[in-house]
Design a protein around this motif. Structure first.
Motif, PDB file in Angstrom:
ATOM      1  N   GLN A   1       0.832  -1.209   0.000  1.00  0.00           N
ATOM      2  CA  GLN A   1       0.000   0.000   0.000  1.00  0.00           C
ATOM      3  C   GLN A   1       0.863   1.254   0.000  1.00  0.00           C
ATOM      4  OE1 GLN A   1      -3.115   0.072  -0.462  1.00  0.00           O
ATOM      5  NE2 GLN A   1      -3.900   2.030   0.255  1.00  0.00           N
ATOM      6  N   LEU A   2       1.887   1.269   0.847  1.00  0.00           N
ATOM      7  CA  LEU A   2       2.805   2.409   0.894  1.00  0.00           C
ATOM      8  C   LEU A   2       3.599   2.517  -0.407  1.00  0.00           C
ATOM      9  CD1 LEU A   2       4.163   2.022   4.536  1.00  0.00           C
ATOM     10  CD2 LEU A   2       2.513   3.717   3.714  1.00  0.00           C
ATOM     11  N   TRP A   3       4.002   1.373  -0.933  1.00  0.00           N
ATOM     12  CA  TRP A   3       4.770   1.331  -2.182  1.00  0.00           C
ATOM     13  C   TRP A   3       3.964   1.911  -3.331  1.00  0.00           C
ATOM     14  CZ3 TRP A   3       7.612  -3.791  -3.969  1.00  0.00           C
ATOM     15  CH2 TRP A   3       8.622  -3.450  -4.890  1.00  0.00           C
ATOM     16  N   PHE A   4       2.668   1.613  -3.346  1.00  0.00           N
ATOM     17  CA  PHE A   4       1.793   2.141  -4.404  1.00  0.00           C
ATOM     18  C   PHE A   4       1.808   3.668  -4.411  1.00  0.00           C
ATOM     19  CE2 PHE A   4      -2.372   3.904  -5.514  1.00  0.00           C
ATOM     20  CZ  PHE A   4      -2.517   3.437  -6.824  1.00  0.00           C
ATOM     21  N   TRP A   5       1.665   4.268  -3.230  1.00  0.00           N
ATOM     22  CA  TRP A   5       1.589   5.727  -3.164  1.00  0.00           C
ATOM     23  C   TRP A   5       2.955   6.390  -3.292  1.00  0.00           C
ATOM     24  CZ3 TRP A   5      -2.698   7.807  -4.314  1.00  0.00           C
ATOM     25  CH2 TRP A   5      -3.903   7.151  -4.016  1.00  0.00           C
ATOM     26  N   PHE A   6       4.017   5.612  -3.070  1.00  0.00           N
ATOM     27  CA  PHE A   6       5.351   6.157  -3.285  1.00  0.00           C
ATOM     28  C   PHE A   6       5.754   6.085  -4.757  1.00  0.00           C
ATOM     29  CE2 PHE A   6      10.102   5.798  -3.078  1.00  0.00           C
ATOM     30  CZ  PHE A   6      10.344   7.055  -2.551  1.00  0.00           C
ATOM     31  N   THR A   7       4.978   5.385  -5.550  1.00  0.00           N
ATOM     32  CA  THR A   7       5.249   5.227  -6.983  1.00  0.00           C
ATOM     33  C   THR A   7       4.300   6.110  -7.781  1.00  0.00           C
ATOM     34  OG1 THR A   7       5.881   2.920  -6.581  1.00  0.00           O
ATOM     35  CG2 THR A   7       5.465   3.552  -8.857  1.00  0.00           C
ATOM     36  N   PRO A   8       4.800   6.930  -8.698  1.00  0.00           N
ATOM     37  CA  PRO A   8       3.929   7.811  -9.509  1.00  0.00           C
ATOM     38  C   PRO A   8       3.053   7.026 -10.488  1.00  0.00           C
ATOM     39  CG  PRO A   8       6.201   8.590  -9.497  1.00  0.00           C
ATOM     40  CD  PRO A   8       6.215   7.201  -8.941  1.00  0.00           C
ATOM     41  N   ILE A   9       1.914   6.571  -9.988  1.00  0.00           N
ATOM     42  CA  ILE A   9       0.958   5.833 -10.821  1.00  0.00           C
ATOM     43  C   ILE A   9      -0.280   6.691 -11.089  1.00  0.00           C
ATOM     44  CG2 ILE A   9      -0.531   3.790 -10.945  1.00  0.00           C
ATOM     45  CD1 ILE A   9       1.507   2.339  -9.190  1.00  0.00           C
ATOM     46  N   VAL A  10      -0.785   7.315 -10.030  1.00  0.00           N
ATOM     47  CA  VAL A  10      -1.966   8.174 -10.184  1.00  0.00           C
ATOM     48  C   VAL A  10      -1.595   9.654 -10.158  1.00  0.00           C
ATOM     49  CG1 VAL A  10      -3.482   6.433  -9.178  1.00  0.00           C
ATOM     50  CG2 VAL A  10      -2.428   8.146  -7.693  1.00  0.00           C
ATOM     51  N   TYR A  11      -0.316   9.942  -9.986  1.00  0.00           N
ATOM     52  CA  TYR A  11       0.157  11.325 -10.021  1.00  0.00           C
ATOM     53  C   TYR A  11       1.456  11.370 -10.818  1.00  0.00           C
ATOM     54  CZ  TYR A  11       3.285   9.657  -6.318  1.00  0.00           C
ATOM     55  OH  TYR A  11       4.213   8.952  -5.599  1.00  0.00           O
ATOM     56  N   ILE A  12       1.905  12.571 -11.152  1.00  0.00           N
ATOM     57  CA  ILE A  12       3.157  12.709 -11.903  1.00  0.00           C
ATOM     58  C   ILE A  12       4.303  12.969 -10.924  1.00  0.00           C
ATOM     59  CG2 ILE A  12       2.016  13.534 -13.994  1.00  0.00           C
ATOM     60  CD1 ILE A  12       2.815  16.362 -13.217  1.00  0.00           C
ATOM     61  N   PRO A  13       5.518  12.520 -11.246  1.00  0.00           N
ATOM     62  CA  PRO A  13       6.652  12.662 -10.314  1.00  0.00           C
ATOM     63  C   PRO A  13       6.969  14.109  -9.957  1.00  0.00           C
ATOM     64  CG  PRO A  13       7.196  11.156 -12.124  1.00  0.00           C
ATOM     65  CD  PRO A  13       5.902  11.812 -12.470  1.00  0.00           C
ATOM     66  N   ASP A  14       6.627  15.048 -10.841  1.00  0.00           N
ATOM     67  CA  ASP A  14       7.001  16.450 -10.631  1.00  0.00           C
ATOM     68  C   ASP A  14       6.351  17.078  -9.401  1.00  0.00           C
ATOM     69  OD1 ASP A  14       8.456  16.142 -12.891  1.00  0.00           O
ATOM     70  OD2 ASP A  14       7.097  17.244 -14.205  1.00  0.00           O
ATOM     71  N   ILE A  15       5.254  16.491  -8.918  1.00  0.00           N
ATOM     72  CA  ILE A  15       4.575  17.097  -7.772  1.00  0.00           C
ATOM     73  C   ILE A  15       5.266  16.735  -6.457  1.00  0.00           C
ATOM     74  CG2 ILE A  15       2.377  16.983  -9.000  1.00  0.00           C
ATOM     75  CD1 ILE A  15       1.537  14.780  -7.015  1.00  0.00           C
ATOM     76  N   LEU A  16       6.184  15.771  -6.506  1.00  0.00           N
ATOM     77  CA  LEU A  16       6.893  15.358  -5.296  1.00  0.00           C
ATOM     78  C   LEU A  16       7.967  16.373  -4.925  1.00  0.00           C
ATOM     79  CD1 LEU A  16       7.436  11.562  -6.045  1.00  0.00           C
ATOM     80  CD2 LEU A  16       5.818  12.529  -4.413  1.00  0.00           C
ATOM     81  N   PRO A  17       8.297  16.480  -3.646  1.00  0.00           N
ATOM     82  CA  PRO A  17       9.429  17.329  -3.236  1.00  0.00           C
ATOM     83  C   PRO A  17      10.710  16.849  -3.910  1.00  0.00           C
ATOM     84  CG  PRO A  17       8.121  16.654  -1.340  1.00  0.00           C
ATOM     85  CD  PRO A  17       7.610  15.871  -2.501  1.00  0.00           C
ATOM     86  N   SER A  18      11.619  17.749  -4.148  1.00  0.00           N
ATOM     87  CA  SER A  18      12.861  17.417  -4.858  1.00  0.00           C
ATOM     88  C   SER A  18      13.653  16.320  -4.154  1.00  0.00           C
ATOM     89  CB  SER A  18      13.728  18.669  -5.017  1.00  0.00           C
ATOM     90  OG  SER A  18      14.025  19.244  -3.743  1.00  0.00           O
ATOM     91  N   VAL A  19      13.569  16.285  -2.810  1.00  0.00           N
ATOM     92  CA  VAL A  19      14.293  15.253  -2.051  1.00  0.00           C
ATOM     93  C   VAL A  19      13.764  13.872  -2.405  1.00  0.00           C
ATOM     94  CG1 VAL A  19      14.821  14.370   0.250  1.00  0.00           C
ATOM     95  CG2 VAL A  19      14.754  16.844  -0.160  1.00  0.00           C
ATOM     96  N   LEU A  20      12.435  13.729  -2.460  1.00  0.00           N
ATOM     97  CA  LEU A  20      11.833  12.444  -2.796  1.00  0.00           C
ATOM     98  C   LEU A  20      12.097  12.065  -4.248  1.00  0.00           C
ATOM     99  CD1 LEU A  20       8.381  12.491  -0.958  1.00  0.00           C
ATOM    100  CD2 LEU A  20      10.442  11.224  -0.355  1.00  0.00           C
ATOM    101  N   GLN A  21      12.118  13.053  -5.127  1.00  0.00           N
ATOM    102  CA  GLN A  21      12.390  12.770  -6.532  1.00  0.00           C
ATOM    103  C   GLN A  21      13.778  12.154  -6.722  1.00  0.00           C
ATOM    104  OE1 GLN A  21      11.463  15.852  -9.408  1.00  0.00           O
ATOM    105  NE2 GLN A  21       9.847  16.685  -8.113  1.00  0.00           N
ATOM    106  N   LYS A  22      14.730  12.569  -5.910  1.00  0.00           N
ATOM    107  CA  LYS A  22      16.082  12.027  -6.010  1.00  0.00           C
ATOM    108  C   LYS A  22      16.126  10.561  -5.594  1.00  0.00           C
ATOM    109  CE  LYS A  22      18.399  16.455  -5.198  1.00  0.00           C
ATOM    110  NZ  LYS A  22      19.278  17.233  -4.274  1.00  0.00           N
TER     111      LYS A  22
END
Length: 258
Positions: free
Chosen positions: A179-200
């Motif tokens: 469940q956590l893995w699903f929301w940590f993976t850009p499936i229903v959202y685009i990666p650009d909305i994540l904080p830069s730290v998480l994007q790295k």
């Protein structure tokens, strides 16, 4: 370790798929109806009615395709791991009476989810054809992507299945992680909305590499990140090798514990 029996694997796969819809009037037709309903929601509702857009593409239903291209493979991937985690306990009535190969029990889940994935993808392709979608040469890589994701799911599922025999909380923990893995993976959202730290840190998420590859193929008509896929392929085979090594070492203890 018991040897694989192909006919046995095919038989339990057939039974597994049939039992999902046992007792229903429409039977196995639900395997087609559900993908059609889900894809209608993803593509028509999200893509056209809501008018969702994605940066980098001008397609009206780009977000709907983005959703479908990510959710279909993720569903097969997550379901394979989640079901595999408890398969030894669920099939202990067989394991304790027959010299059954543990690998067969894992493979039948993988094959069963492959059937569902194949039906969903077929419906998805038909919808895209009717919409006049322009297919790209990168579509030829989809079978490899699926092979890679299910190989990784097999390795992770086997690891969880072995641990679950000795620690019964592992199944629930696996569900929480997925469940956590699903929301940590850009499936229903685009990666650009994540904080830069998480994007790295996203490049260390194997599911991100897989889903990003599907998104590039379906949404942006582009090729997947080959370098990342090569590294993921090496890691996947290592995980699979380690899991089978652990199974071989603990097989006798597993049979005794069950």
């Amino acid at each position: 370790m018991s040897t694989l029996n192909v006919s046995y694997i095919m038989e339990i796969t057939r039974r597994d798929f049939a039992e999902r819809f046992a007792g229903s009037v429409l039977g196995s037709l639900w395997a087609i109806i559900w993908p059609m309903v889900n894809l209608f929601i993803y593509i028509v509702i999200f893509g056209k009615v809501m008018g969702a857009r994605l940066p980098g593409t001008s397609q009206m239903n780009a977000y709907g395709i983005y959703l479908a291209a990510g959710l279909i493979p993720w569903t097969a991937f997550a379901a394979t791991i989640n079901r595999s985690a408890s398969v030894f306990l669920e099939k202990k009535h067989i394991i304790t009476k027959v010299n059954t190969s543990f690998s067969s029990l894992l493979l039948h889940i993988n094959l069963s989810e492959t059937i569902t994935y194949g039906i969903s993808m077929l419906v998805f392709f038909i919808i895209l054809v009717f919409q006049g979608y322009d297919f790209h040469g990168s579509f030829l890589l989809i079978p490899f992507l699926y092979y890679l994701q299910q190989l990784l799911a097999l390795g992770l599922g086997l690891f969880a299945a072995v641990l679950n025999v000795f620690i019964r909380d592992v199944r629930e923990i696996t569900g929480v992680i997925l469940q956590l893995w699903f929301w940590f993976t850009p499936i229903v959202y685009i990666p650009d909305i994540l904080p830069s730290v998480l994007q790295k840190f996203m490049i260390y998420n194997p599911a991100y590499i897989l889903i990003q590859s599907y998104h590039r193929i379906f949404v942006f008509n582009d090729y997947p990140p080959f370098k990342a896929l090569v590294l993921l392929t090496v890691m996947t085979h290592f995980v699979l090798f380690f899991s089978f090594l652990m199974l071989r070492y603990l097989e006798k203890d597993i049979r005794d514990f069950l």
